[in-house]
Design an enzyme around this catalytic site. Structure first.
Site, PDB file in Angstrom:
ATOM      1  N   GLU A 352       0.870  -1.184   0.000  1.00  0.00           N
ATOM      2  CA  GLU A 352       0.000   0.000   0.000  1.00  0.00           C
ATOM      3  C   GLU A 352       0.908   1.235   0.000  1.00  0.00           C
ATOM      4  OE1 GLU A 352      -3.808   1.952   2.443  1.00  0.00           O
ATOM      5  OE2 GLU A 352      -2.509   0.507   3.431  1.00  0.00           O
ATOM      6  N   HIS A 377      -4.292  -4.763  -0.127  1.00  0.00           N
ATOM      7  CA  HIS A 377      -4.033  -3.672  -1.078  1.00  0.00           C
ATOM      8  C   HIS A 377      -3.152  -4.107  -2.243  1.00  0.00           C
ATOM      9  CE1 HIS A 377      -6.202  -0.617   1.157  1.00  0.00           C
ATOM     10  NE2 HIS A 377      -5.569  -1.008   2.250  1.00  0.00           N
TER      11      HIS A 377
END
Length: 503
Positions: A352, A377
């Site tokens: 992320e 993510h």
């Protein structure tokens, strides 16, 4: 009757590739390449029934109209696009669609700010103070609470509202402190990742005293399940810090009590909503702790997993990845379960970030080295071909949260999100909403819209939606037997959805 997608014949494709450099390309070879790409994408191998094909025809027509809009929502900041999305017939369909499971959601961002303000802050004994950093804090107490450092004197909200001429302004002011959403220019309000993350973290501190009050804690989780259920989500995996929950007299409960409270509320909710499949908890700790604290946290997680084997899914770290310690720093603590022969599945946030080449950027490789079950993510995955290949081969799905990645300033135009490339080759992907309440959303429909219209463009279709929903069950932490049962229930609801909406 159903139609099997046309699998491009290997010989045709081979001849097509041979001919790519010819001066006069063969239209049949071109069509073979187009079919091959379509076959490779998420949902490209899906067998569509007649009813699904009719729905697909409708969706294609609507999406073509949507793409031709002067203001195309996925190309805009979500705070600007939200009202446009709400008017979209695609969004209306997605709200009705059974979306399977939400596998990446955080504990204190499930429920919209309006419910917290209108319901929770109007309860007796609710105090509020204003911090030096222009945020707010709350506590429930049977008597005047002790002062907080760097905070004003505590004010009992009941008394404050009685003295306030316009309580709506007060409530709106509180609400602005509990969500990132703004009616102002979002790019000007949040000009950098540091600014938006600082506000993001202040909101969690503001929510803490509200949500960790025992009566609110129970109601909050039940309301969170309700909001996801209303959005046709049938299963939830919640990242939870398991905070010390407190009572009105100031006494507190330990983490085992908190986990059991989650379990009890889940059982109550599923008993009252027979077509909801349930929830499981991924226990978390903030990634800013030191190695010794992490070691104790992993040991406690191993014990909790033993005590709640069917309800606790596993373990993860939360907090801004760019500011926290990398996974490799905690490798000794995170190796404890394997060393002791204890099952503690990991569901690591990794990638992320847009800090390519840094120590933090190696979290994707380290997450896979530590046998993560999914990747939270995975925004940076395209920069790591080895990690990308490993995650595909091992069936480690990427939990993609489109709106979160945009609001937290990793990507501006969602058509350029890395997940668009992942979906074009059917990489294991699930769609989730991360912190919906903080972004002014609820459930999964907004994120499904951004993925379907933004990532997929015109080429995504009913098969793409179906595959994404099925992925959320297939890559969940449920056992194989539970997944089969959940898939049967989802399929029943999907068939009903298709039959009612293919026009």
């Amino acid at each position: 009757m159903s139609v099997q997608p046309q699998r491009p014949h290997a010989a045709v494709v081979f001849l097509c590739l041979l001919a790519c450099g010819l001066a006069i390309p063969d239209p049949r070879q071109r069509e073979a390449l187009i079919q091959l790409e379509a076959f490779m994408q998420t949902g490209g191998q899906m067998v569509l029934t007649d009813a699904e094909q009719r729905l697909d025809t409708l969706l294609l027509k609507i999406k073509q109209e949507e793409t031709a809009r002067e203001h195309f929502p996925p190309a805009m900041h979500f705070f600007r696009a939200r009202d446009l999305i709400r008017t979209s017939p695609i969004f209306s369909l997605l709200q009705k669609m059974p979306k399977g499971g939400a596998l990446h959601v955080h504990d204190f961002s499930m429920v919209d700010a309006e419910w917290l303000v209108k319901n929770v802050t109007y309860r007796p004994h609710c105090y509020m103070c204003w911090t030096d950093s222009q945020s707010i804090r709350f506590i429930f107490s049977s008597q005047q609470p002790k002062p907080l450092p760097r905070c004003s004197s505590w004010a009992l909200l009941e008394n404050l509202r009685a003295k306030t001429i316009n309580t709506t302004d007060l409530d709106d002011s509180i609400m602005r402190n509990l969500t990132l959403f703004t009616d102002q220019d979002p790019e000007a309000t949040y000009p950098s990742q540091d600014v938006v993350w600082d506000k993001f973290e202040q909101i969690f501190l503001a929510l803490w005293g509200l949500v960790t009050y025992a009566p609110v804690f129970r109601d909050y989780f039940y309301q969170g399940l309700t909001q996801f259920y209303t959005d046709n989500v049938m299963y939830l995996e919640l990242r939870a810090l398991l905070p010390e929950v407190y009572e009105l007299d100031g006494s507190t409960h330990d983490r085992a009590w908190t986990l059991k409270a989650y379990q009890d509320i889940t059982r109550q909710f599923t008993a009252e909503h027979q077509d909801f499949f349930g929830a499981r908890i991924i226990v978390t700790i903030h990634r800013g702790v030191n190695a010794s604290v992490m070691t104790e946290a992993v040991k406690e997680a191993m014990k909790l997993k033993k005590d709640f084997p069917d309800f606790m899914a596993g373990f993860d770290m939360v907090g801004r990845e760019d500011r926290g310690r990398p996974l490799w720093y905690f490798r000794e603590a995170l190796s404890l379960p394997a060393e002791k022969g204890v099952s503690l599945p990991f569901f690591f946030h990794a990638g992320e970030t847009d800090l390519e080449g840094t120590e933090v950027d190696q979290n994707l490789l380290d997450a896979l080295l530590l046998n993560t079950s999914r990747i939270g993510h995975g925004f940076a995955l395209l920069h790591h071909p080895v990690a990308k290949d490993l995650s595909r081969k091992r069936g480690v799905a990427v939990e993609v949260c489109p709106i979160s990645n945009q609001v937290l300033k990793l990507v501006k135009d969602l058509r350029n999100h890395p997940a668009a490339a992942l979906m074009s080759e059917n990489h294991p992907v699930v769609i989730s909403s991360d912190d919906p309440a903080l972004f002014g959303t609820s459930g999964l429909s907004y994120d499904f819209y951004e993925a379907f219209v933004g990532f997929g463009g015109i080429k995504s279709h009913v098969g793409s939606l179906k595959q994404l929903a099925m992925n959320s069950i297939r890559y969940s932490s449920l056992t194989a037997q539970q997944q089969e049962k959940a898939m049967d229930e989802w399929q029943r609801r999907w068939n009903k959805f298709v039959s009612e909406n293919h026009f």
